[in-house]
Design a protein around this motif. Sequence first.
Motif, PDB file in Angstrom:
ATOM      1  N   ASN A  62      31.582  -3.341  32.973  1.00 30.23           N
ATOM      2  CA  ASN A  62      31.657  -3.952  31.641  1.00 30.23           C
ATOM      3  C   ASN A  62      30.532  -4.956  31.384  1.00 30.23           C
ATOM      4  N   PHE A  67      22.536  -7.896  29.065  1.00 26.90           N
ATOM      5  CA  PHE A  67      22.387  -8.469  30.407  1.00 26.90           C
ATOM      6  C   PHE A  67      21.138  -7.869  31.069  1.00 26.90           C
TER       7      PHE A  67
ATOM      8  N   LYS B 351      36.506  -6.586  38.697  1.00 27.50           N
ATOM      9  CA  LYS B 351      35.384  -7.199  37.975  1.00 27.50           C
ATOM     10  C   LYS B 351      34.466  -8.045  38.862  1.00 27.50           C
ATOM     11  N   CYS B 355      30.241  -8.567  43.458  1.00 28.99           N
ATOM     12  CA  CYS B 355      29.228  -9.598  43.717  1.00 28.99           C
ATOM     13  C   CYS B 355      29.758 -10.764  44.553  1.00 28.99           C
ATOM     14  N   VAL B 363      26.045 -11.327  46.141  1.00 29.65           N
ATOM     15  CA  VAL B 363      25.058 -11.615  45.085  1.00 29.65           C
ATOM     16  C   VAL B 363      25.264 -13.059  44.639  1.00 29.65           C
ATOM     17  N   PRO B 396      21.119 -15.308  41.034  1.00 32.64           N
ATOM     18  CA  PRO B 396      20.881 -14.749  39.697  1.00 32.64           C
ATOM     19  C   PRO B 396      21.996 -15.148  38.719  1.00 32.64           C
ATOM     20  N   ALA B 397      21.673 -15.044  37.415  1.00 37.04           N
ATOM     21  CA  ALA B 397      22.666 -15.413  36.400  1.00 37.04           C
ATOM     22  C   ALA B 397      23.856 -14.469  36.470  1.00 37.04           C
ATOM     23  N   MET B 398      25.043 -15.023  36.256  1.00 37.93           N
ATOM     24  CA  MET B 398      26.238 -14.172  36.242  1.00 37.93           C
ATOM     25  C   MET B 398      26.391 -13.548  34.845  1.00 37.93           C
ATOM     26  N   PRO B 399      26.616 -12.236  34.774  1.00 34.65           N
ATOM     27  CA  PRO B 399      26.737 -11.617  33.445  1.00 34.65           C
ATOM     28  C   PRO B 399      28.052 -11.982  32.764  1.00 34.65           C
ATOM     29  N   ASN B 400      28.014 -11.924  31.441  1.00 30.83           N
ATOM     30  CA  ASN B 400      29.247 -12.114  30.682  1.00 30.83           C
ATOM     31  C   ASN B 400      30.040 -10.808  30.742  1.00 30.83           C
ATOM     32  N   LEU B 401      31.204 -10.852  31.326  1.00 31.58           N
ATOM     33  CA  LEU B 401      31.997  -9.633  31.531  1.00 31.58           C
ATOM     34  C   LEU B 401      32.950  -9.358  30.373  1.00 31.58           C
ATOM     35  N   GLY B 402      32.878 -10.182  29.355  1.00 37.06           N
ATOM     36  CA  GLY B 402      33.729  -9.956  28.181  1.00 37.06           C
ATOM     37  C   GLY B 402      35.206 -10.147  28.467  1.00 37.06           C
TER      38      GLY B 402
END
Lengths: 181, 421
Positions: A62, A67, B351, B355, B363, B396-402
């Motif tokens: 997701n 990103f 989710k 990482c 990660v 690294p930046a953590m993504p927005n997982l919504g």
Amino acid sequence: MSDKAPKRPGTRLRKLFCLAVFSYFALLVLATLSASLVRGFFAPPTTQPIAFPHTTHADKLNLACDFCHSGVKQEASAGVPALSVCLSCHRAIATDRPEIEKLLGYERRGEPVRWQRLHNLPDFIHFTHQRHIQAEQPCAACHGAVERMLEVQRVRSLKMGWCISCHRSRGAPRDCATCHK
Amino acid sequence: MLPEIQTHLEQLKWLLIILIALVCPLLALMLGGTTVSLASASLKHRTGEKETPPWIDGLLRRANPSVEHDTLVVLTIIASLLLFKIIYRPQLFSNAAWIVLILLLTAGLGLMVCCRYRLVDQRPLDRTALAIGGAGVTIVAACCLALACTESILLTPEFWPHLSHLPYLFLSWHGFTRFAEFLLLTCAITGNALLFSTTSPYPTSIPPPAADCVARRIGAGLSLGALLLWPLALGLEMALIPSLAGGRLLTALAVASILLAAFCTFLLGMTLYGKIHAPKTFFAMIILLFWCWAFMGHVARERTLTPVALAGLAVETPTPALATEGESIPPEVSPSKAAKVLNGKELFEQKCSVCHRFDQRVVGPPLNSVVPGYRSDPETLTAFLMQPVKRNPNYPAMPNLGLTADQAEAIADYLFQNAEP
């Protein structure tokens, strides 16, 4: 005296007619094959240097499109992520998988990954992702359900008629200079 | 209104293609036969019963106004249209528009059938009967054009959402070309009927052979003209078809169709010169041409209407019907499902675990080193999970997982329970 009977003129005419009809169909077969060749119907499907599964990244994990395609909100081009973006996760994750090994190989060799572009627009078109994202267009409107594609494919024509119909139905500007340089 | 069928879709698609391959030659036979019958009857009506040239009678008899397939044609068309709606769910027209199309087709075919019954009963046609027959032919031809354009617009699914705003987009050059191809095949199969027909239901008297000969020549001319023009129309279609629909199989079918047309022309020539008499082979070849034409449409649809293309379209335009259903009947969430959604462990594994580990760096940082810092302020962790920002330059930046608020809260609870103090 010769035994040969003189040929009737009708027979020759008949043969000529048969030859003309045969040539006509042969020519049309050639024309159809050439037209298909020119339109790229025989082109092999585009294969990417690394089999990147959008199904894993965009659907299972997701991750938001921006990103990896970081330019999509601020720039004209969405941009293909740099090798470093992939490696920020994949230095540690799934490093034993063949496709990730390929990725690490590119890094070792100091070589960029040469992704094949699928969504090409002619040079004289000025298209900005930023404007379309600002207009709250979902990525799927132009790219289809990428999160369901194991291998990305183009699912929209990206032709002028398609752009115009969308611009018209949403009240977006339609003068030539909007898109044409 | 119609069922959502996800299983057996392949079988349904094959059923559709078989139905189309069946209905097109039958419809073409009806349309062509009625048109020729009407034209002959109209000429007869104009010249008068007594002064009618014998070849018009011959033509009228050879047009073979049989009515035995009419019900089958109507039923097959209705079944094909319903299958189209079920398989592709095109959202092109409302259900009402599809029903109107079916009713119009049925009415047009009905008018044609009435007219043909009169011809079978050997009753001369008056002006009213001619007008009814003409109206039937026009309605059916118009419906065929509409269906050809519908089939064509299916190849450009991006137009569907805008069609209600721009109805003129429904007509397309590609649709007109497909319709022209159908008309050419209609001419070919009608010409075949005129050329090889042996039945003589009307009139009962045996016409002189010369009249028969004229009717045969007209049939041969009709078939020959159609067969010679068919490859040109096919070439035009290959030039106009949307590029996403084109492919090797489509080209192979187009080439096979041209070769078939060439073979049919050869057979026709041999028949005209009296070298061979092969009505069944000629008829079978024309039916094969029809099948190639129908299968080309199927191949083009299958290349364009991939599930990913349709799924993308669904994102863009949620159907009003579904939205209404959603509003009136809120989806029922069972207690077990709700518990599953808020199961922090499952969410973490789904989710985060790619990482993150509790005791080691993958990660992201080891969770045991960061989670305890949030124990005094759990809401900050929930907010971070929903809207991550880069904190540590070494990672690294953590993504927005919504994540939703409930999901973030469930994951935060799980982290607090399992991280070392």
